[in-house]
Design a protein around this motif. Sequence first.
Motif, PDB file in Angstrom:
ATOM      1  N   PRO A   1     -37.195 -41.826  22.637  1.00  9.94           N
ATOM      2  CA  PRO A   1     -37.217 -43.159  23.265  1.00  9.94           C
ATOM      3  C   PRO A   1     -37.638 -43.151  24.727  1.00  9.94           C
ATOM      4  N   ASP A   2     -37.305 -42.072  25.455  1.00 13.70           N
ATOM      5  CA  ASP A   2     -37.722 -42.005  26.853  1.00 13.70           C
ATOM      6  C   ASP A   2     -39.238 -41.831  26.964  1.00 13.70           C
ATOM      7  N   LYS A   3     -39.807 -40.971  26.129  1.00 11.27           N
ATOM      8  CA  LYS A   3     -41.259 -40.810  26.122  1.00 11.27           C
ATOM      9  C   LYS A   3     -41.948 -42.114  25.699  1.00 11.27           C
TER      10      LYS A   3
ATOM     11  N   TYR B   1     -45.219 -46.968  27.143  1.00 12.53           N
ATOM     12  CA  TYR B   1     -45.436 -48.400  27.365  1.00 12.53           C
ATOM     13  C   TYR B   1     -45.665 -48.693  28.851  1.00 12.53           C
ATOM     14  N   GLN B   2     -44.947 -48.003  29.717  1.00 11.04           N
ATOM     15  CA  GLN B   2     -45.108 -48.226  31.156  1.00 11.04           C
ATOM     16  C   GLN B   2     -46.483 -47.800  31.653  1.00 11.04           C
ATOM     17  N   GLN B   3     -47.081 -46.785  30.996  1.00 10.25           N
ATOM     18  CA  GLN B   3     -48.368 -46.256  31.437  1.00 10.25           C
ATOM     19  C   GLN B   3     -49.564 -46.911  30.744  1.00 10.25           C
TER      20      GLN B   3
ATOM     21  N   PHE C   1     -50.110 -38.668  33.163  1.00  6.20           N
ATOM     22  CA  PHE C   1     -49.254 -39.167  32.084  1.00  6.20           C
ATOM     23  C   PHE C   1     -48.247 -38.131  31.575  1.00  6.20           C
ATOM     24  N   PRO C   2     -47.535 -37.438  32.479  1.00  8.05           N
ATOM     25  CA  PRO C   2     -46.517 -36.496  32.006  1.00  8.05           C
ATOM     26  C   PRO C   2     -45.357 -37.243  31.357  1.00  8.05           C
TER      27      PRO C   2
ATOM     28  N   GLY D   1     -51.652 -37.162  23.869  1.00  7.98           N
ATOM     29  CA  GLY D   1     -51.670 -36.696  22.485  1.00  7.98           C
ATOM     30  C   GLY D   1     -51.993 -37.803  21.503  1.00  7.98           C
ATOM     31  N   ASP D   2     -51.334 -38.952  21.664  1.00 13.88           N
ATOM     32  CA  ASP D   2     -51.580 -40.057  20.742  1.00 13.88           C
ATOM     33  C   ASP D   2     -52.955 -40.673  20.971  1.00 13.88           C
TER      34      ASP D   2
END
Length: 232
Positions: free
Chosen positions: A22-24, A29-31, A183-184, A190-191
Motif C-alpha cells: 500500500p505504501d508503494k 499515485y503521488q508520482q 521514482f524510488p 516496473g509497471d
Amino acid sequence: MRFLADRAVGAVEEMDRADCDPDKLRRTYQQFPLVNRTISGWRWLYRHRLRPLLQSQDATTLLDIGSGGGDVVRSLARWAAADRLRLDITAVDPDERAHAFAVSRTQLPHLHFRRALSSDLVAEGRRYDLVISNHLLHHLGPAEFSGLLADSEQLCRRAAIHSDIRRSPAAYWLFSAGTLPFFPGSYIRGDGLTSIRRSYTPEELRQVVPPGWEVESRPPFRNLLSYRASDA
C-alpha cells in the motif's frame, strides 16, 4: 523473436494486484502527475481536441473512465477554469484504493469522483458530452476492451477519446533509462515497462476496433482511439 514483436498479454502490473504494497501504491499515485505531464500528452489533447468543444455559457459534461488517482481530470478541470470554460467532470474507477486516493486530495469545483464501472453508468442511463480514458486500454482483456468501446458509444453524446501507450522498443528503452534514477519506492518504473509490453501498436488496434472508431498515432509513443457520435 524480435523484442516486443507481440503484446505481453499475460504480464500483470504489480499495482493491479490486490496484495500489492500500500505504501508503494500510494507513492505511485503521488508520482503519476509527473509521468502524465511528461508523456501522456493531455495538454495537447485539451487544446486541440477538447477545448474547441467547450463553452463559457453552457456546461459540457465529461466522463473519465478508469481515472486512477485523478491527476488527469484535475489538470483538465484547472485548464478549463483558467480558460473560463464550463466543464463538469465525472471520474470513475472501480478500484477502491484508487478511489480512496482520489477523494483524499483537495477537491475541485465541478469535479466528482465515483467508484464505478462504465457498465454501471450505462445501466443507469447516464450520458455525457465527452468520454475519455488515459492508459486504460492495455489493461483490458478482449471482452473488457470490447465492452469499454460499446459503453463509450452508449455514454457519449459527442465524442470519445481513449489515449494509451504505443508499444515499441524505443518507447521501452527510453522509459527504462529515463526513469532509472527517479521514482524510488513506487511501481512507476516496473509497471511502466510492463504497460509498454502490454500495449498495442496502431496496426493491432485497427484490427480489433469496431467500425466508427479511428486509430491515430501521436508523439511521444501514443495511440489515440477516437469516436464521434452520430448525433453530435
